[in-house]
Design an enzyme around this catalytic site. Structure first.
Site, PDB file in Angstrom:
ATOM      1  N   GLY A 112      32.247  53.402  45.696  1.00  0.00           N
ATOM      2  CA  GLY A 112      31.960  53.497  44.272  1.00  0.00           C
ATOM      3  C   GLY A 112      30.681  54.258  43.983  1.00  0.00           C
ATOM      4  N   ASP A 137      35.741  47.657  39.456  1.00  0.00           N
ATOM      5  CA  ASP A 137      35.164  47.795  38.116  1.00  0.00           C
ATOM      6  C   ASP A 137      35.697  49.002  37.358  1.00  0.00           C
ATOM      7  OD1 ASP A 137      33.592  45.556  38.494  1.00  0.00           O
ATOM      8  OD2 ASP A 137      31.873  46.692  39.210  1.00  0.00           O
ATOM      9  N   ARG A 293      34.683  24.939  28.356  1.00  0.00           N
ATOM     10  CA  ARG A 293      34.638  24.928  29.814  1.00  0.00           C
ATOM     11  C   ARG A 293      34.632  26.367  30.328  1.00  0.00           C
ATOM     12  NH1 ARG A 293      33.273  20.643  28.905  1.00  0.00           N
ATOM     13  NH2 ARG A 293      34.016  18.616  29.676  1.00  0.00           N
TER      14      ARG A 293
END
Length: 375
Positions: A112, A137, A293
Site C-alpha cells: 500500500g 483500505d 453497544r
C-alpha cells in the site's frame, strides 16, 4: 533493454487477502511465459535487507491461490529506518547490494502507501521496481481497486448484517467500528451494503447531535434500533479541526525543531483519538437515552480466504506485471482500470492517498436512501 533472467517478489505493510494470489500470478507467468528465475523475500523489506529468501517454482506456487495472508510474511520495516540488533539503521545501500548480489533484474513490491514510498527510495538507489496495489483500505490512488478490499468489504458487510438481529432484539444502538484510518471506503461501502442507519467516515467530520437526532427520528417512526457503521479514523467536527490545524503546522514547518513539535502534537492527538468509538457510544446513550453497544471488527477484516473478485484482481494485475516487465516497464505501479490495467509512475503514487470525494456516487447513494452521515 536488458533481458530479464531473474526477479524478486516481496509483500510489505499490513497483510490482506489476495496477496498469495498476486505472488502466484507474477511467479507463474514469469516462469511459464518467460522462463525467469523467481525468488521471494521473507517479511517485506526486512527480508531483502537481511537477504532471506525462498526460491519459487511451479510446485511451490501451487495451492496458494485460495490461502489468506502471505506465504512470504510481511512487515512494516522501512529501508531507510530499520531496526537491526536494537539499533536504527539506514539499510537502503545494503538492500541495493543484496539486489545485485542475487543478480536480480527487477523487484516486484506488493503493498500500500508505505510500500510505494519505500519502493521509490529503492528506485533512487538504481533498483528496477514495479509495484502492485494492495490494502483493505482501498486508499492507493490511480487504481480502481486494491487487492484485499473486496474481501474486507464482504467481511464487514456480513458483520453488520449479523448485528441487525441483536440490535433489533434488544432495541439498541449498535456501533460497528470498521478499519479505515484516513479513508472511509470500507466503512462507507459496508455501511451502504449492510443497511446501516448512520455511517461516519474520516472525510466527513460528524456532529454527534445530528447522529443522535437521526436515531431519535427513527425511534419516533417506530424503528426500535439503529446501526451505526464508523471508520476507526472518523472524527467529530471539533477533533477534525484540531487535526487539520496540526497538519497545516507540520507542512508549514521549516526547521527540524518545528517539524518535531508538529509531529508531537499530531501524535498526542492520535493518542487522544484512541477509543473514540467507545466515547461516541456513551455520547449517543446520553443524547438518546437508548442503550448503545460497540462491536470492533478489527483484524478479522484482514483474514480468511480471498473473495473471487480479489483472486481475479490479483491474478490480472500479477500476470500483467510480468508481461510489463518483459516489455521494459520500470518505476511504475500496475493499476486496475476497468476490466484491464494501466501503469502509473510510482513517483506519482508515493505519498498520496485516495480519499472518498464529497461528490462520490457512494456518498450520494447513502444520502439518497436516508442514511445519516453525521454532517
Amino acid at each position: 533493454m536488458k533481458t530479464i533472467k531473474r526477479i524478486g517478489i516481496l509483500t510489505a505493510g499490513g497483510d490482506s487477502p489476495g496477496l498469495n494470489a498476486a505472488i502466484r500470478a507474477v511467479g507463474k507467468t514469469a516462469i511459464r511465459d518467460f522462463g525467469w528465475d523467481v525468488i521471494g523475500f521473507r517479511d517485506g523489506y526486512l527480508g531483502l535487507a537481511e537477504n532471506r529468501f525462498v526460491t519459487f517454482d511451479k510446485a511451490t506456487l501451487a495451492g496458494i491461490l485460495t490461502i489468506g495472508g502471505t506465504v512470504l510474511g510481511t512487515s512494516r520495516d522501512k529501508p531507510h529506518r530499520m531496526t537491526i540488533k536494537g539499533k536504527e539503521c539506514d539499510m537502503t545501500d545494503v538492500i541495493a547490494a543484496n539486489y545485485r548480489k542475487n543478480k536480480l533484474d527487477a523487484l516486484v513490491c506488493i503493498g500500500g502507501g508505505g510500500t510505494h514510498k519505500n519502493a521509490l527510495r529503492l528506485i533512487e538507489k538504481g533498483l528496477r521496481v514495479v509495484t502492485l496495489p494492495k490494502t483493505i483500505d482501498n486508499d492507493v490512488p490511480f487504481t480502481d481497486s486494491t487487492i484485499g478490499f473486496d474481501t474486507a468489504l464482504g467481511i464487514a458487510t456480513e458483520a453488520i448484517d449479523r448485528l441487525h438481529s441483536t440490535a433489533h432484539s434488544h432495541h439498541r444502538i449498535i456501533i460497528a467500528e470498521v478499519m479505515g484510518h484516513n479513508a472511509g471506503w470500507l466503512a462507507l461501502g459496508a455501511g451502504i451494503a449492510g443497511g446501516a442507519d448512520a455511517i461516519l467516515i474520516p472525510e466527513v467530520p460528524y456532529d454527534v447531535r445530528k447522529v443522535a437526532a437521526a436515531i431519535l427520528l427513527r425511534s419516533e417512526r417506530g424503528n426500535n434500533f439503529s446501526i451505526v457503521a464508523v471508520a476507526e479514523g472518523a472524527k467529530s467536527v471539533s477533533d477534525s479541526a484540531l487535526f487539520d490545524a496540526a497538519l497545516k503546522k507540520k507542512k508549514a514547518a521549516k526547521t527540524k525543531e518545528q517539524k518535531d513539535v508538529a509531529k508531537q502534537e499530531l501524535a498526542a492527538l492520535e493518542g487522544k483519538h484512541v477509543g473514540n468509538t467507545m466515547r461516541l457510544a456513551k455520547e449517543l446513550e446520553q443524547l438518546t437515552k437508548l442503550e448503545a453497544r460497540v462491536s470492533i471488527l478489527g483484524y478479522v477484516q484482514r483474514g480468511g480466504t480471498p473473495s473471487c473478485a480479489d483472486r481475479l484482481l490479483a491474478t490480472r494485475l500479477g500476470s500483467a506485471c510480468a508481461h510489463l516487465l518483459a516489455q521494459g516497464a520500470e518505476s511504475v505501479m500496475v493499476a486496475a482500470r476497468g476490466d484491464g490495467y494501466t501503469t502509473v509512475p510510482i513517483e506519482k503514487v508515493a505519498g498520496t492517498l485516495k480519499l472518498v470525494p464529497s461528490n462520490h456516487t457512494w456518498i450520494a447513494s447513502a444520502r439518497g436512501v436516508g442514511t445519516c452521515l453525521g454532517d
